[in-house]
Design an enzyme around this catalytic site. Structure first.
Site, mmCIF file in Angstrom:
data_model
loop_
_atom_site.group_PDB
_atom_site.id
_atom_site.type_symbol
_atom_site.label_atom_id
_atom_site.label_comp_id
_atom_site.label_asym_id
_atom_site.label_seq_id
_atom_site.Cartn_x
_atom_site.Cartn_y
_atom_site.Cartn_z
ATOM 1 N N HIS A 151 0.839 -1.209 0.000
ATOM 2 C CA HIS A 151 0.000 0.000 0.000
ATOM 3 C C HIS A 151 0.877 1.264 0.000
ATOM 4 O O HIS A 151 0.650 2.188 -0.785
ATOM 5 C CB HIS A 151 -0.911 -0.076 1.238
ATOM 6 N N GLU A 152 1.881 1.271 0.869
ATOM 7 C CA GLU A 152 2.729 2.471 0.980
ATOM 8 C C GLU A 152 3.586 2.666 -0.265
ATOM 9 O O GLU A 152 3.809 3.801 -0.684
ATOM 10 C CB GLU A 152 3.608 2.398 2.227
ATOM 11 N N ASP A 172 -9.658 9.656 -7.344
ATOM 12 C CA ASP A 172 -8.296 9.169 -7.085
ATOM 13 C C ASP A 172 -7.453 9.310 -8.353
ATOM 14 O O ASP A 172 -6.331 8.805 -8.414
ATOM 15 C CB ASP A 172 -8.310 7.728 -6.573
ATOM 16 N N THR A 177 -11.007 2.593 -11.225
ATOM 17 C CA THR A 177 -11.359 2.312 -9.831
ATOM 18 C C THR A 177 -12.688 2.983 -9.545
ATOM 19 O O THR A 177 -12.819 4.196 -9.740
ATOM 20 C CB THR A 177 -10.287 2.873 -8.874
ATOM 21 N N ASP A 210 -4.863 -7.305 5.421
ATOM 22 C CA ASP A 210 -3.832 -7.676 4.438
ATOM 23 C C ASP A 210 -4.303 -8.776 3.488
ATOM 24 O O ASP A 210 -4.083 -8.698 2.274
ATOM 25 C CB ASP A 210 -2.566 -8.164 5.162
HETATM 26 N N1 ARG Z 1 -3.004 3.477 7.187
HETATM 27 C C1 ARG Z 1 -1.932 3.339 6.265
HETATM 28 C C2 ARG Z 1 -2.012 4.405 5.166
HETATM 29 O O1 ARG Z 1 -3.010 5.053 4.972
HETATM 30 C C3 ARG Z 1 -1.765 1.926 5.715
HETATM 31 C C4 ARG Z 1 -2.935 1.035 5.563
HETATM 32 C C5 ARG Z 1 -2.475 -0.341 5.131
HETATM 33 N N2 ARG Z 1 -3.501 -1.378 5.178
HETATM 34 C C6 ARG Z 1 -3.228 -2.676 5.334
HETATM 35 N N3 ARG Z 1 -4.169 -3.574 5.281
HETATM 36 N N4 ARG Z 1 -2.023 -3.113 5.565
HETATM 37 O O2 ARG Z 1 -1.063 4.668 4.439
HETATM 38 ZN ZN ZN Z 2 -2.604 5.013 2.549
HETATM 39 CA CA CA Z 3 -11.522 6.227 -9.643
#
Ligand code: ARG
Ligand code: ZN
Ligand code: CA
Length: 239
Positions: A151-152, A172, A177, A210
């Site tokens: 995600h990051e 976005d 999406t 995850d």
């Molecule tokens: N809260 C974090 C962000 O907004 C990461 C979210 C990640 N989610 C996960 N299921 N690992 O960047």
């Molecule tokens: Zn995020």
């Molecule tokens: Ca979109």
């Protein structure tokens, strides 16, 4: 640029004895990134038919290029980037124009990780992950399967949250999406409807567990790819 992109990864670890990061954690995190960015996530079969043609193979390979460790008893680094400066007890970045830097430390505040979008200051460029959520990690619970890094890295490659961090019309900037007005959590049942369409809750840029996120879209891939073109913010990674 259309070919495979190789991203050399530096893992900077602020070692807290209560939250050890082993080589196995590191290796599993690299493996997970390589699955997720090459359409090899083990749960991809769960993508609903309506989204099947949207699944992207981003064709990005992550290679471990170095591990830096420094002892630290700090249990709550926060999100002010102190972990990125040796002068503040952290570890300085390794050339962010050609390495993806991870910092693994205790962030605190229930934060799993955070990233810097492309185009920001070089010395803070990279991704921070809470130590219990790095790689496959039994301490991470529902977030112990390495998808916080996926995600990051999505943010590091210019992706926004799938709901655009706003109401239905907040974009976005990705057309394939579906619009939504909120994050989803846990492991949502299908369909989950917001803004009159089915949410793509299984997208890596939502907030689900995850094991319940397993795709990027072709539109997200295009947005990431644009960074590697001539003049793009991540051009330095093209060999
Ligand atoms: N809260 C974090 C962000 O907004 C990461 C979210 C990640 N989610 C996960 N299921 N690992 O960047
Ligand atoms: Zn995020
Ligand atoms: Ca979109």
């Amino acid at each position: 640029y259309q070919g495979n992109i190789t991203i050399p990864v530096i893992v900077n670890i602020l070692e807290d004895p209560a939250h050890p990061i082993t080589q196995a954690h590191i290796d599993s995190q690299i493996d997970i990134l390589n699955e997720d960015f090459n359409d090899l996530n083990p749960n991809t079969g769960g993508v609903p038919t309506e989204f099947n043609d949207d699944i992207a193979d981003c064709n990005i390979t992550f290679v471990l290029a170095g591990v830096n460790r420094k002892a630290s008893t700090k249990s709550s680094w926060g999100t002010n980037d102190a972990m990125k400066y040796a002068s503040q007890g952290g570890i300085d970045a390794t050339d962010p124009t050609s390495f993806l830097n991870f910092w693994v430390c205790e962030i605190g505040g229930g934060i799993l990780g955070y990233a810097q979008f492309p185009g920001g200051a070089l010395e803070t460029d990279g991704v921070v992950i809470g130590s219990d959520f790095f790689g496959e990690n039994s301490r991470g619970g529902d977030y112990g399967y390495g998808r916080t890094a996926t995600h990051e890295v999505g943010h590091w490659l210019n992706l926004r949250h799938i709901w655009g961090d706003g109401r239905c019309r907040q974009d976005d900037f990705v057309t394939d999406t579906p619009s939504s007005d909120r994050a989803n959590y846990g492991c949502p049942s299908y369909p989950t409807v917001h803004c009159r369409t089915n949410d793509m809750t299984m997208n890596f840029m939502d907030y689900v567990n995850d094991n319940c996120m397993y795709m990027f879209t072709n539109g997200q891939n295009d947005r990431m790819r644009a960074l590697f073109a001539a003049g793009g913010a991540r051009e330095g990674f093209v060999q």
